[in-house]
Write a protein that holds these residues in place. Structure first.
Motif, PDB file in Angstrom:
ATOM      1  N   VAL A  12      -7.089  -4.382   3.554  1.00 27.25           N
ATOM      2  CA  VAL A  12      -7.442  -5.258   4.149  1.00 27.25           C
ATOM      3  C   VAL A  12      -6.801  -6.254   3.194  1.00 27.25           C
ATOM      4  O   VAL A  12      -6.823  -6.938   2.161  1.00 27.25           O
ATOM      5  N   PRO A  13      -5.187  -7.148   3.340  1.00 27.48           N
ATOM      6  CA  PRO A  13      -4.336  -7.459   3.007  1.00 27.48           C
ATOM      7  C   PRO A  13      -4.657  -9.003   3.039  1.00 27.48           C
ATOM      8  O   PRO A  13      -4.600  -9.101   4.205  1.00 27.48           O
ATOM      9  N   ARG A  41       4.556 -10.627  -1.204  1.00 27.26           N
ATOM     10  CA  ARG A  41       4.083  -9.154  -0.131  1.00 27.26           C
ATOM     11  C   ARG A  41       3.970  -8.901   0.672  1.00 27.26           C
ATOM     12  O   ARG A  41       4.424  -8.045   1.610  1.00 27.26           O
ATOM     13  N   CYS A  42       3.013 -10.170   1.514  1.00 27.61           N
ATOM     14  CA  CYS A  42       2.102  -9.635   2.460  1.00 27.61           C
ATOM     15  C   CYS A  42       3.288  -9.907   3.502  1.00 27.61           C
ATOM     16  O   CYS A  42       4.095 -10.045   5.067  1.00 27.61           O
ATOM     17  N   LEU A  43       3.997 -11.329   3.030  1.00 21.44           N
ATOM     18  CA  LEU A  43       5.016 -11.975   4.298  1.00 21.44           C
ATOM     19  C   LEU A  43       6.841 -11.486   4.680  1.00 21.44           C
ATOM     20  O   LEU A  43       7.007 -11.616   5.032  1.00 21.44           O
ATOM     21  N   GLU A  44       6.773 -10.052   2.975  1.00 24.53           N
ATOM     22  CA  GLU A  44       7.974  -9.281   3.039  1.00 24.53           C
ATOM     23  C   GLU A  44       7.285  -8.145   4.447  1.00 24.53           C
ATOM     24  O   GLU A  44       8.469  -7.380   4.230  1.00 24.53           O
ATOM     25  N   LEU A  83       1.282  -3.113  -1.190  1.00 25.77           N
ATOM     26  CA  LEU A  83       2.243  -4.552  -2.222  1.00 25.77           C
ATOM     27  C   LEU A  83       1.146  -5.629  -2.535  1.00 25.77           C
ATOM     28  O   LEU A  83       1.270  -6.266  -3.457  1.00 25.77           O
ATOM     29  N   CYS A  84       0.268  -6.004  -1.624  1.00 24.34           N
ATOM     30  CA  CYS A  84      -0.735  -7.296  -1.912  1.00 24.34           C
ATOM     31  C   CYS A  84      -1.839  -7.009  -2.661  1.00 24.34           C
ATOM     32  O   CYS A  84      -2.566  -6.500  -2.993  1.00 24.34           O
ATOM     33  N   ALA A  85      -2.041  -7.901  -3.649  1.00 22.26           N
ATOM     34  CA  ALA A  85      -2.961  -7.662  -4.762  1.00 22.26           C
ATOM     35  C   ALA A  85      -4.365  -7.829  -4.439  1.00 22.26           C
ATOM     36  O   ALA A  85      -5.098  -7.086  -5.430  1.00 22.26           O
ATOM     37  N   THR A 138       2.724   1.445   4.704  1.00 17.99           N
ATOM     38  CA  THR A 138       2.350   0.376   5.498  1.00 17.99           C
ATOM     39  C   THR A 138       1.615   0.340   6.883  1.00 17.99           C
ATOM     40  O   THR A 138       1.776   2.046   7.146  1.00 17.99           O
ATOM     41  N   SER A 139       2.039  -0.002   7.330  1.00 17.83           N
ATOM     42  CA  SER A 139       1.073   0.136   9.355  1.00 17.83           C
ATOM     43  C   SER A 139       2.054   1.090  10.000  1.00 17.83           C
ATOM     44  O   SER A 139       1.624   2.068  10.804  1.00 17.83           O
TER      45      SER A 139
END
Length: 348
Positions: free
Chosen positions: A86-87, A93-96, A101-103, A291-292
């Motif tokens: 659940v980012p 990292r989410c924007l990439e 890798l979202c904390a 990733t998705s």
């Protein structure tokens, strides 16, 4: 509803908890089957990753029984699996697009902050088909659906390694993740996949899935020497064991200019001389989750038959017997993938 709640080291209890309720963007899934992951064992044995009171379980499949008014593309009756991540959606990292890798992706994720799937029902927040929820085709069983998550881990790792077509690959450790890595390597055209483990059960499963399975009892050097043909080199190593000695040995085993991908989690610190990385120009690559796109690819591999689930599944336990299920999963000589069935028996 019933749920298995982690209360401390080697203490997981089935308790009555409130049923989850779907918000406008959520779905609630009746869980039919949930696998025990290696990271779950780290929690069970060492108390790692989660706090007491957590409902664990993140490798699951089931049927949508409630969908919020704003959910599109999913409806009651759909059979699904889901990513537990659940980012936040806003960090760099989410924007990439690197949500793995979202904390906060894990700390607020299913089974790692939010209630997990060792339960009769689970709520999946902000449910979007193809992004965090994935429909299962009619030719896929719920048990196959529960193996999508670890297969996605392997897809991500093999993709990070680069083009593996025609390569000789070495997989260290043949637990579920190692088995899934070797399946993806085969699907992506690796010429040879060598798997090393100590468990006869796991070696047999690896051989069934197309690997050259080698007993590592005599040591990794002897095992690799026995497996390689004259002049053959190891192009890429996937470290899936979590054993520090094997991680260090990977540096000696991979060819100059080769790649090592580390997927394992370690209970003890690992020390090594990085000079070997320099002298051999080795690429040392970590790999976490997926990733998705990786998740969707895992569904496709299983649906097409290019990856299998049945050779991995060794035990099934009812939710009421979850403590026994964990003890079974801890025994490498008699188990590979242990499934817990919170609801009705999974479809076949």
């Amino acid at each position: 509803m019933k749920a298995a709640v982690f209360q401390g080291i080697k203490d997981i209890r089935v308790e009555e908890v409130d049923d989850p309720q779907a918000g406008p963007e959520d779905v609630v899934v009746a869980v039919s089957v949930c696998g025990i992951c290696g990271s779950d064992l780290h929690t069970y044995e060492h108390g790692s990753f989660v706090a007491p009171g957590q409902i664990m379980g993140h490798e699951f499949a089931g049927e949508v029984v409630e969908a919020g008014d704003e959910v599109s593309g999913l409806q009651v009756g759909d059979r699904v699996t889901a990513s537990p991540l659940v980012p936040c959606g806003d960090c760099p990292r989410c924007l990439e697009g690197r949500y793995n890798l979202c904390a906060s992706a894990w700390t607020t994720g299913l089974a790692y902050g939010r209630p997990g799937a060792f339960a009769e029902r689970i709520r999946i927040p902000r449910s979007i088909p193809g992004e965090n929820v994935f429909k299962l085709s009619d030719d896929m069983s719920d048990e196959q659906g529960a193996t999508v998550e670890p297969l996605a881990v392997a897809v991500h790792a093999v993709r990070l390694a680069g083009d593996v077509e025609g390569s000789t690959a070495l997989v260290l450790g043949l637990g579920t993740i190692g088995q899934q890595v070797l399946q993806v390597l085969r699907a992506y055209g690796a010429r040879r996949v060598i798997g090393i483990d100590l468990s006869e059960l796991r070696l047999r499963a690896a051989a069934t899935l197309g690997a050259d399975a080698v007993d590592g009892a005599a040591g990794i050097d002897a095992a690799v020497d026995a497996a390689l043909g004259e002049g053959e080199e190891v192009d890429v190593v996937f470290e899936c064991s979590g054993v520090p000695e094997l991680a260090r040995a990977a540096l000696d085993t991979v060819k100059a200019g080769g790649t090592i991908v580390v997927l394992a989690l370690y209970d003890d610190p690992l020390t090594f001389n990085p000079t070997a990385l320099v002298q051999k120009e080795i690429r040392l690559q970590g790999s976490i989750a997926y990733t998705s796109d990786d998740f969707g690819e895992a569904v496709a591999l299983l649906s097409s038959g290019r990856a299998q689930a049945d050779p991995l599944i060794t035990h099934r336990h009812a939710l009421d017997d979850v403590a026994e299920a964990f003890e079974t999963q801890m025994s490498k000589d008699r188990s590979l993938k242990v499934l817990v069935t919170p609801g009705a028996p999974p479809s076949s």
